[in-house]
Write an enzyme that holds these catalytic residues in place. Structure first.
Site, short mmCIF file in Angstrom:
data_model
loop_
_atom_site.label_atom_id
_atom_site.label_comp_id
_atom_site.label_asym_id
_atom_site.label_seq_id
_atom_site.Cartn_x
_atom_site.Cartn_y
_atom_site.Cartn_z
N HIS A 97 0.81 -1.23 0.00
CA HIS A 97 0.00 0.00 0.00
C HIS A 97 0.84 1.27 0.00
O HIS A 97 0.27 2.36 -0.15
CB HIS A 97 -0.96 -0.01 1.19
CG HIS A 97 -2.28 0.64 0.87
ND1 HIS A 97 -3.39 0.56 1.67
CD2 HIS A 97 -2.68 1.40 -0.19
CE1 HIS A 97 -4.39 1.20 1.15
NE2 HIS A 97 -4.00 1.74 0.01
N ASP A 124 -9.45 -0.27 4.36
CA ASP A 124 -8.22 -0.77 4.97
C ASP A 124 -8.48 -1.13 6.43
O ASP A 124 -9.36 -0.54 7.08
CB ASP A 124 -7.16 0.34 4.91
CG ASP A 124 -5.73 -0.17 4.98
OD1 ASP A 124 -5.49 -1.19 5.65
OD2 ASP A 124 -4.85 0.49 4.39
N HIS A 126 -6.01 -0.58 8.43
CA HIS A 126 -5.04 0.32 9.06
C HIS A 126 -5.22 1.75 8.55
O HIS A 126 -5.58 1.96 7.39
CB HIS A 126 -3.61 -0.14 8.73
CG HIS A 126 -3.34 -1.58 9.04
ND1 HIS A 126 -3.61 -2.58 8.12
CD2 HIS A 126 -2.84 -2.18 10.14
CE1 HIS A 126 -3.28 -3.75 8.66
NE2 HIS A 126 -2.82 -3.54 9.88
N ASP A 128 -2.73 3.88 8.20
CA ASP A 128 -1.57 4.21 7.37
C ASP A 128 -1.16 5.67 7.51
O ASP A 128 -0.85 6.35 6.52
CB ASP A 128 -1.83 3.85 5.90
CG ASP A 128 -1.93 2.34 5.69
OD1 ASP A 128 -1.54 1.59 6.59
OD2 ASP A 128 -2.39 1.92 4.62
N HIS A 141 4.63 1.23 3.99
CA HIS A 141 3.21 0.96 3.69
C HIS A 141 2.30 1.38 4.85
O HIS A 141 1.08 1.41 4.67
CB HIS A 141 2.98 -0.51 3.30
CG HIS A 141 3.05 -1.52 4.40
ND1 HIS A 141 2.59 -2.81 4.24
CD2 HIS A 141 3.52 -1.46 5.67
CE1 HIS A 141 2.77 -3.49 5.37
NE2 HIS A 141 3.34 -2.70 6.23
N ASP A 227 -7.26 -1.94 0.06
CA ASP A 227 -6.28 -2.82 0.68
C ASP A 227 -7.02 -4.11 1.04
O ASP A 227 -8.02 -4.08 1.76
CB ASP A 227 -5.72 -2.15 1.94
CG ASP A 227 -4.61 -2.94 2.60
OD1 ASP A 227 -4.70 -4.17 2.65
OD2 ASP A 227 -3.66 -2.31 3.11
N ASP A 229 -6.50 -6.29 3.10
CA ASP A 229 -6.66 -6.60 4.53
C ASP A 229 -7.83 -5.83 5.16
O ASP A 229 -8.13 -6.01 6.35
CB ASP A 229 -5.36 -6.41 5.31
CG ASP A 229 -4.93 -4.97 5.54
OD1 ASP A 229 -5.78 -4.05 5.52
OD2 ASP A 229 -3.72 -4.74 5.74
N GLU A 272 -1.83 -5.05 -1.41
CA GLU A 272 -1.53 -5.91 -0.25
C GLU A 272 -2.03 -7.34 -0.37
O GLU A 272 -2.05 -8.07 0.61
CB GLU A 272 -2.05 -5.28 1.06
CG GLU A 272 -1.40 -3.95 1.43
CD GLU A 272 0.04 -4.08 1.93
OE1 GLU A 272 0.54 -5.23 2.08
OE2 GLU A 272 0.68 -3.03 2.17
#
Length: 303
Positions: A97, A124, A126, A128, A141, A227, A229, A272
């Protein structure tokens, strides 16, 4: 009808685990080209960008592989900017990412040039939004949103023509459920618009998405940074940084269908995906299924 241009960026340069570099081929093996063509889309796949190998070194001044991250993001920036300039809808096949930095910087510059509003949906687990001061790992990332908002080294904050590339109010983060302590303070200071999993659990995914998409208009360029995840690892194990408690299959489908219903998505990142952690390319096939929904496939019998 827009011509979709697939742009492969096979690198895990910003990640903490090897394997995201295999993501573009896993998506192709899972049939992304055929799936989009079956939706009636015109698709051109120009293959993969090239860039430096991952040296797999420890952080320097809080950043791992900064020169290589910059080189990959410049390649992505140029490819996405070129695609948009040729009236193509760019779909970035990542890669990790950190590449969202080059992709979104290109989209933001394109929107400024053409007087378009920009809204970014960051799907996502996260936020980030780390910096070299607060990162626990140095992996870039975990930093692209901060860099896009002007917080980071000049080499990354100045990938595009403007710094900062975006303002915090231009981004909506959906599905967040893993934020580092220092990162949490920073996102509050920047007033980032975050729809975390607790909020989604409380009000439901439909209402959360209605809120996130509420200020779209006919002049809005909608960029989706997906992403993998973002998804619950029960249905999507093929990522390097799994976080339990993400959207299930139906919730993820609804997210994608509601984005498709806006008819405003004009650029996309898929990042990702890590086949090294997957089960017989299961996660890649799911990602392709969800991307089909982004481009209009409905699971309901709608006219």
């Amino acid at each position: 009808m827009s011509m979709i241009r697939l742009i492969g960026a096979p690198t895990d340069i910003g990640a903490g685990h090897r394997g995201a570099s295999m993501g573009p081929e896993a998506l192709r093996v899972a049939g992304i080209v055929e799936a989009l063509r079956d939706r009636g889309m015109a698709v051109e796949d120009l293959g993969n960008l090239s860039g430096p190998m991952n040296p797999w070194k420890p952080p320097v001044n809080g950043y791992r592989h900064l020169p290589q991250v910059v080189e990959w993001n410049r390649a992505v920036y140029n490819a996405v900017r070129e695609a948009l300039g040729e009236a193509r809808l760019p779909v970035l096949l990542g890669g990790d990412h950190c590449l969202g930095l080059g992709s979104i910087a290109a989209v933001a510059d394109h929107c400024r040039l053409h007087g378009k509003k920009l809204l970014i949906l960051w799907l996502d687990a996260h936020a980030d939004f780390n910096t070299n001061q607060i990162t626990p790992s140095g992996n870039v990332h975990g930093m692209p949103v901060a860099c896009l908002c002007g917080i980071g080294p000049p080499e990354l904050t100045q990938i595009g023509d403007h710094c900062p590339a975006i303002q915090p109010e231009q981004i909506r983060q959906i599905g967040i459920r893993s934020v580092d302590a220092g990162e949490k303070r920073l996102v509050h200071e920047m007033k980032l618009d975050i729809y975390d999993m607790r909020y989604i659990d409380e009000i439901g995914i439909k209402r959360a998405m209605e809120e996130a998409l509420s200020d779209l208009d006919d002049n809005t360029h909608l960029h989706v940074s997906f992403d993998v995840d973002f998804l619950d690892p029960e249905i999507a194990p093929g990522v390097g940084t799994t976080v339990p408690g993400g959207p299930n299959y139906r919730e993820a489908q609804l997210v994608m269908e509601m984005i498709a219903d806006t008819n405003r998505m004009a650029s996309l990142d898929i990042v990702e995906l890590n086949p090294a952690y997957d089960d017989h390319n299961r996660t890649a096939r799911l990602a392709v299924d969800l991307v089909e929904s982004l481009f209009g496939k409905s699971t309901l019998m709608r006219l």
